[in-house]
Design a protein around this motif. Structure first.
Motif, PDB file in Angstrom:
ATOM      1  N   GLU A  68       0.838  -1.207   0.000  1.00  7.83           N
ATOM      2  CA  GLU A  68       0.000   0.000   0.000  1.00  7.83           C
ATOM      3  C   GLU A  68       0.869   1.251   0.000  1.00  7.83           C
ATOM      4  O   GLU A  68       0.560   2.242  -0.666  1.00  7.83           O
ATOM      5  N   ASP A  69       1.968   1.220   0.775  1.00  8.00           N
ATOM      6  CA  ASP A  69       2.888   2.359   0.821  1.00  8.00           C
ATOM      7  C   ASP A  69       3.522   2.582  -0.554  1.00  8.00           C
ATOM      8  O   ASP A  69       3.589   3.709  -1.051  1.00  8.00           O
ATOM      9  N   PHE A  70       3.984   1.502  -1.200  1.00  3.04           N
ATOM     10  CA  PHE A  70       4.560   1.614  -2.545  1.00  3.04           C
ATOM     11  C   PHE A  70       3.525   2.135  -3.540  1.00  3.04           C
ATOM     12  O   PHE A  70       3.819   2.955  -4.400  1.00  3.04           O
ATOM     13  N   GLN A  71       2.283   1.629  -3.410  1.00  9.95           N
ATOM     14  CA  GLN A  71       1.215   2.055  -4.325  1.00  9.95           C
ATOM     15  C   GLN A  71       0.938   3.554  -4.154  1.00  9.95           C
ATOM     16  O   GLN A  71       0.785   4.275  -5.131  1.00  9.95           O
ATOM     17  N   LYS A  72       0.888   4.007  -2.932  1.00  9.97           N
ATOM     18  CA  LYS A  72       0.624   5.419  -2.661  1.00  9.97           C
ATOM     19  C   LYS A  72       1.770   6.278  -3.225  1.00  9.97           C
ATOM     20  O   LYS A  72       1.533   7.305  -3.849  1.00  9.97           O
ATOM     21  N   GLN A  73       2.995   5.844  -3.041  1.00  9.59           N
ATOM     22  CA  GLN A  73       4.148   6.596  -3.562  1.00  9.59           C
ATOM     23  C   GLN A  73       4.167   6.583  -5.100  1.00  9.59           C
ATOM     24  O   GLN A  73       4.461   7.584  -5.746  1.00  9.59           O
ATOM     25  N   ASP A  75       1.538   6.218  -7.130  1.00 15.16           N
ATOM     26  CA  ASP A  75       0.446   7.050  -7.643  1.00 15.16           C
ATOM     27  C   ASP A  75       0.733   8.541  -7.451  1.00 15.16           C
ATOM     28  O   ASP A  75       0.250   9.370  -8.226  1.00 15.16           O
ATOM     29  N   ALA A  76       1.497   8.884  -6.405  1.00 10.21           N
ATOM     30  CA  ALA A  76       1.819  10.294  -6.150  1.00 10.21           C
ATOM     31  C   ALA A  76       2.943  10.786  -7.048  1.00 10.21           C
ATOM     32  O   ALA A  76       3.150  11.999  -7.179  1.00 10.21           O
ATOM     33  N   LEU A  77       3.658   9.887  -7.689  1.00 13.09           N
ATOM     34  CA  LEU A  77       4.782  10.276  -8.529  1.00 13.09           C
ATOM     35  C   LEU A  77       4.281  10.973  -9.802  1.00 13.09           C
ATOM     36  O   LEU A  77       3.540  10.396 -10.594  1.00 13.09           O
ATOM     37  N   LYS A  78       4.658  12.206  -9.944  1.00 16.33           N
ATOM     38  CA  LYS A  78       4.333  12.975 -11.150  1.00 16.33           C
ATOM     39  C   LYS A  78       5.637  13.544 -11.683  1.00 16.33           C
ATOM     40  O   LYS A  78       6.334  14.295 -11.003  1.00 16.33           O
ATOM     41  N   ILE A  79       5.960  13.186 -12.886  1.00 14.06           N
ATOM     42  CA  ILE A  79       7.183  13.680 -13.503  1.00 14.06           C
ATOM     43  C   ILE A  79       6.832  14.973 -14.235  1.00 14.06           C
ATOM     44  O   ILE A  79       6.007  14.975 -15.148  1.00 14.06           O
ATOM     45  N   PRO A  80       7.435  16.086 -13.812  1.00 16.11           N
ATOM     46  CA  PRO A  80       7.070  17.369 -14.426  1.00 16.11           C
ATOM     47  C   PRO A  80       7.609  17.483 -15.848  1.00 16.11           C
ATOM     48  O   PRO A  80       8.718  17.066 -16.141  1.00 16.11           O
ATOM     49  N   TYR A  81       6.780  18.026 -16.687  1.00 15.08           N
ATOM     50  CA  TYR A  81       7.175  18.313 -18.054  1.00 15.08           C
ATOM     51  C   TYR A  81       7.630  19.767 -18.078  1.00 15.08           C
ATOM     52  O   TYR A  81       6.936  20.638 -17.567  1.00 15.08           O
TER      53      TYR A  81
END
Length: 173
Positions: A68-73, A75-81
């Motif tokens: 769950e911790d890995f999933q939350k991290q 899903d929160a990962l957004k690579i900025p363009y």
């Protein structure tokens, strides 16, 4: 601004290569190689990251909360363009260059018209072989010898005239 993936190359490399001076061909080839390498690396990766079957990992991993911790991290990962800050500057330069080109064409057309008028005037003159000194004086009053108003000494060159100064002559040109 949403991230936009480049799907095709919009650079006309052949037209660009025609404009590259021979002394810079090696740098151009290196630049094109680097650009092609980057494009191949980018196209090798998928546009969106692969979907992960989190349920599979939850059923296989015994440590509670780890998946769950890995999933939350994840899903929160957004690579900025990166924001496009350069395109407006390039478009402004393009508009300025287009204006300069239009002005140059307009000025060139005026010069062409003046030169065509001068050529027409020269063609309307009688041939130099058939001209007398008076005809030459009438056609080119600034170049003709005028012994009354502007007497000169033989050989009638500026260097041989009284009061000639080399520096003034060079500054006039």
């Amino acid at each position: 601004m949403a991230a936009k993936r480049i799907t095709q190359v919009t650079i006309d490399w052949a037209a660009l290569a025609e404009r590259v001076p021979p002394s810079q061909k090696a740098m151009f080839v290196a630049f094109k190689t680097k650009s092609d390498l980057y494009l191949r690396r980018m196209m090798a990766n998928p546009e969106v990251p692969p979907k992960i079957d989190w349920e599979y990992y939850k059923s296989r991993i015994a440590v509670k909360g780890m998946v769950e911790d890995f999933q939350k991290q994840y899903d929160a990962l957004k690579i900025p363009y990166p924001a496009d800050k350069v395109t407006p500057e390039i478009e402004a330069q393009e508009k300025q260059t287009a204006k300069e080109i239009a002005d140059f064409i307009k000025e060139s057309n005026l010069r062409i018209a003046n030169f065509e008028a001068e050529v027409k005037k020269l063609r309307s003159l009688i041939p130099f072989e058939q001209m007398t000194m008076e005809d030459f004086r009438d056609a080119f009053p600034d170049q003709a010898l005028d012994p009354i108003n502007r007497p000169t000494f033989w050989p009638h060159t500026p260097e041989e005239q009284l009061g000639y100064e080399k520096d003034k002559e060079q500054a006039a040109h």
